[in-house]
Design a protein around this motif. Structure first.
Motif, PDB file in Angstrom:
ATOM      1  N   ASN A 155     -10.246   0.874   7.958  1.00  0.00           N
ATOM      2  CA  ASN A 155      -9.434   1.296   9.107  1.00  0.00           C
ATOM      3  C   ASN A 155      -7.977   1.590   8.937  1.00  0.00           C
ATOM      4  N   ASN A 156      -7.394   0.959   7.715  1.00  0.00           N
ATOM      5  CA  ASN A 156      -6.191   0.831   7.389  1.00  0.00           C
ATOM      6  C   ASN A 156      -5.479   1.810   6.182  1.00  0.00           C
ATOM      7  N   VAL A 157      -6.360   2.332   5.527  1.00  0.00           N
ATOM      8  CA  VAL A 157      -6.041   2.643   3.798  1.00  0.00           C
ATOM      9  C   VAL A 157      -6.087   4.271   4.150  1.00  0.00           C
ATOM     10  N   ASN A 158      -6.038   4.835   5.141  1.00  0.00           N
ATOM     11  CA  ASN A 158      -6.456   6.511   5.150  1.00  0.00           C
ATOM     12  C   ASN A 158      -5.212   7.238   4.228  1.00  0.00           C
ATOM     13  N   THR A 159      -4.002   6.813   4.414  1.00  0.00           N
ATOM     14  CA  THR A 159      -2.803   7.433   3.555  1.00  0.00           C
ATOM     15  C   THR A 159      -2.960   7.279   2.094  1.00  0.00           C
ATOM     16  N   MET A 160      -3.570   6.203   1.675  1.00  0.00           N
ATOM     17  CA  MET A 160      -4.028   6.147   0.403  1.00  0.00           C
ATOM     18  C   MET A 160      -5.453   6.777  -0.217  1.00  0.00           C
ATOM     19  N   ALA A 161      -6.254   6.865   0.762  1.00  0.00           N
ATOM     20  CA  ALA A 161      -7.450   7.793   0.254  1.00  0.00           C
ATOM     21  C   ALA A 161      -6.929   9.196   0.337  1.00  0.00           C
ATOM     22  N   ALA A 162      -6.098   9.656   1.236  1.00  0.00           N
ATOM     23  CA  ALA A 162      -5.670  10.902   1.235  1.00  0.00           C
ATOM     24  C   ALA A 162      -4.970  11.396  -0.071  1.00  0.00           C
ATOM     25  N   ALA A 163      -4.066  10.347  -0.547  1.00  0.00           N
ATOM     26  CA  ALA A 163      -3.309  10.492  -1.601  1.00  0.00           C
ATOM     27  C   ALA A 163      -4.255  10.660  -2.802  1.00  0.00           C
ATOM     28  N   ALA A 164      -5.459   9.869  -2.893  1.00  0.00           N
ATOM     29  CA  ALA A 164      -6.135   9.864  -3.966  1.00  0.00           C
ATOM     30  C   ALA A 164      -6.916  11.281  -4.070  1.00  0.00           C
ATOM     31  N   ILE A 165      -7.109  11.914  -2.956  1.00  0.00           N
ATOM     32  CA  ILE A 165      -8.021  13.302  -3.020  1.00  0.00           C
ATOM     33  C   ILE A 165      -7.035  14.173  -3.413  1.00  0.00           C
ATOM     34  N   ALA A 166      -5.624  14.271  -3.018  1.00  0.00           N
ATOM     35  CA  ALA A 166      -4.688  15.047  -3.385  1.00  0.00           C
ATOM     36  C   ALA A 166      -4.306  14.980  -4.900  1.00  0.00           C
ATOM     37  N   ALA A 167      -4.164  13.893  -5.207  1.00  0.00           N
ATOM     38  CA  ALA A 167      -3.826  13.684  -6.761  1.00  0.00           C
ATOM     39  C   ALA A 167      -5.322  13.519  -7.735  1.00  0.00           C
ATOM     40  N   ASP A 168      -6.027  14.793  -7.811  1.00  0.00           N
ATOM     41  CA  ASP A 168      -7.483  14.825  -8.206  1.00  0.00           C
ATOM     42  C   ASP A 168      -7.152  14.441  -9.670  1.00  0.00           C
ATOM     43  N   SER A 169      -6.292  14.368 -10.568  1.00  0.00           N
ATOM     44  CA  SER A 169      -6.255  14.042 -11.687  1.00  0.00           C
ATOM     45  C   SER A 169      -6.139  12.421 -11.830  1.00  0.00           C
ATOM     46  N   LEU A 170      -5.853  11.749 -10.755  1.00  0.00           N
ATOM     47  CA  LEU A 170      -6.135  10.308 -10.787  1.00  0.00           C
ATOM     48  C   LEU A 170      -7.235   9.820  -9.962  1.00  0.00           C
ATOM     49  N   GLY A 171      -7.325  10.171  -8.906  1.00  0.00           N
ATOM     50  CA  GLY A 171      -8.595   9.908  -8.211  1.00  0.00           C
ATOM     51  C   GLY A 171      -8.463   8.571  -7.615  1.00  0.00           C
ATOM     52  N   PHE A 172      -9.493   8.144  -7.064  1.00  0.00           N
ATOM     53  CA  PHE A 172      -9.461   6.714  -6.209  1.00  0.00           C
ATOM     54  C   PHE A 172      -9.325   5.815  -7.122  1.00  0.00           C
ATOM     55  N   ALA A 173      -9.832   5.592  -8.409  1.00  0.00           N
ATOM     56  CA  ALA A 173      -9.716   4.659  -9.312  1.00  0.00           C
ATOM     57  C   ALA A 173      -8.279   4.626  -9.948  1.00  0.00           C
ATOM     58  N   GLY A 174      -7.631   5.855  -9.988  1.00  0.00           N
ATOM     59  CA  GLY A 174      -6.408   5.729 -10.415  1.00  0.00           C
ATOM     60  C   GLY A 174      -5.022   5.622  -9.816  1.00  0.00           C
ATOM     61  N   VAL A 175      -5.390   5.818  -8.447  1.00  0.00           N
ATOM     62  CA  VAL A 175      -4.409   5.332  -7.511  1.00  0.00           C
ATOM     63  C   VAL A 175      -4.366   3.935  -7.116  1.00  0.00           C
ATOM     64  N   THR A 176      -2.981   3.307  -7.088  1.00  0.00           N
ATOM     65  CA  THR A 176      -2.699   1.892  -6.766  1.00  0.00           C
ATOM     66  C   THR A 176      -2.472   1.872  -5.384  1.00  0.00           C
ATOM     67  N   GLY A 177      -3.102   0.891  -4.673  1.00  0.00           N
ATOM     68  CA  GLY A 177      -3.046   0.556  -3.274  1.00  0.00           C
ATOM     69  C   GLY A 177      -2.653  -0.755  -2.982  1.00  0.00           C
ATOM     70  N   GLU A 178      -1.690  -0.958  -2.053  1.00  0.00           N
ATOM     71  CA  GLU A 178      -1.386  -2.474  -1.670  1.00  0.00           C
ATOM     72  C   GLU A 178      -1.075  -2.366  -0.196  1.00  0.00           C
ATOM     73  N   ILE A 179      -1.606  -3.461   0.547  1.00  0.00           N
ATOM     74  CA  ILE A 179      -1.737  -3.704   1.816  1.00  0.00           C
ATOM     75  C   ILE A 179      -0.993  -5.169   1.989  1.00  0.00           C
ATOM     76  N   VAL A 180      -0.031  -5.031   3.006  1.00  0.00           N
ATOM     77  CA  VAL A 180       0.699  -6.141   3.468  1.00  0.00           C
ATOM     78  C   VAL A 180       0.864  -6.542   4.773  1.00  0.00           C
ATOM     79  N   SER A 181       0.561  -7.843   4.939  1.00  0.00           N
ATOM     80  CA  SER A 181       0.739  -8.537   6.145  1.00  0.00           C
ATOM     81  C   SER A 181       2.211  -8.851   6.445  1.00  0.00           C
ATOM     82  N   ASP A 182       2.794  -8.525   7.401  1.00  0.00           N
ATOM     83  CA  ASP A 182       4.199  -9.280   7.731  1.00  0.00           C
ATOM     84  C   ASP A 182       4.292  -9.647   9.087  1.00  0.00           C
ATOM     85  N   THR A 183       4.576 -10.700   9.437  1.00  0.00           N
ATOM     86  CA  THR A 183       4.706 -11.029  10.819  1.00  0.00           C
ATOM     87  C   THR A 183       5.983 -10.565  11.582  1.00  0.00           C
ATOM     88  N   LYS A 184       6.829  -9.925  10.635  1.00  0.00           N
ATOM     89  CA  LYS A 184       8.353  -9.599  11.214  1.00  0.00           C
ATOM     90  C   LYS A 184       8.048  -8.122  11.679  1.00  0.00           C
TER      91      LYS A 184
END
Length: 242
Positions: A155-184
């Motif tokens: 439910n939280n990584v749709n931007t990453m998934a869209a980027a992986a689709i757009a960057a077809d030479s990299l794909g899902f395995a080639g795009v690095t994703g990071e999620i960060v929890s920040d109470t601020k």
């Protein structure tokens, strides 16, 4: 315009043939689904849109807000409706199960937003964030391939998934994703995108989307979906990333 072969003479079809309004089906009735349904009902005619159907896993949430004739009891019944555009704003398993059928009948808009958030805004599988406490600050929950991240935070990584689709030479395995929890981050979701090229070249963008603690969807995302809906003109078997 796509019409249902199972109900060729239905009143729904007759009305659609007399109207130039784009018929929109909404799949999901969380904050974003409610926003789109309410706005289509309020402003749709002026914007060239009308509501074809609304589906939610719990149909009781629709009672009193959506006309009974527009409520789908079973999502498979969408084939009985005249629909030009289907907006999915629910769980990604619905895309897996019904995506191909949606595309055979109408345009299909896929949700694409992921942000670093207050921990209460994440919807994660397992116990990845079950022990958070107020005041703990920033915590990196995951950093790795988008292919590995998507099942952990669907439910939280749709931007990453869209980027992986757009960057077809990299794909899902080639795009690095990071999620960060920040109470601020009690008032914003934050997205940071970095593109790195040859010889050390890089471009970084940072976006802040106003959102209250506990909100999966940021306020500006609603406007983004509305704008995308206005640009979608009819059946064509295409996927829109908003």
């Amino acid at each position: 315009m796509a019409f249902s072969a199972t109900r060729p003479q239905s009143s729904i079809r007759v009305m659609a043939e007399k109207s130039k309004l784009v018929k929109v089906g909404v799949v999901g009735y969380g904050h974003l689904g409610q926003y789109l349904v309410e706005r289509i009902q309020r402003e749709g005619a002026a914007a060239g849109l009308s509501l074809a159907f609304v589906w939610n896993r719990n149909t009781e949430r629709l009672r009193g807000s959506v006309p009974q004739e527009l409520i789908l009891e079973q999502l498979s019944q969408f084939t009985e409706r005249v629909v030009d555009v289907i907006v999915e704003v629910c769980h990604p398993r619905i895309v897996k199960e019904f995506g191909a059928q949606f595309l055979s009948r109408a345009h299909f808009l896929a949700l694409s937003i992921r942000m670093s958030k207050h921990p209460s805004c994440f919807r994660l599988s397992g116990d990845l964030l079950s022990d958070w406490t107020e005041g703990e600050g920033r915590r990196v929950l995951f950093k790795g391939s988008v292919a590995d991240l998507c099942p952990l935070a669907p439910n939280n990584v749709n931007t990453m998934a869209a980027a992986a689709i757009a960057a077809d030479s990299l794909g899902f395995a080639g795009v690095t994703g990071e999620i960060v929890s920040d109470t601020k981050l009690s008032e914003f979701h934050v997205v940071e995108v970095e593109v790195t090229g040859a010889d050390g070249f890089s471009v970084t963008t940072v976006r802040r989307n106003p959102a209250q603690a506990g909100a999966v969807t940021g306020n500006a995302t609603r406007g983004s979906f509305w704008s995308s809906l206005l640009c979608c003109e009819g059946h064509g078997g295409r996927v829109y990333l908003c």
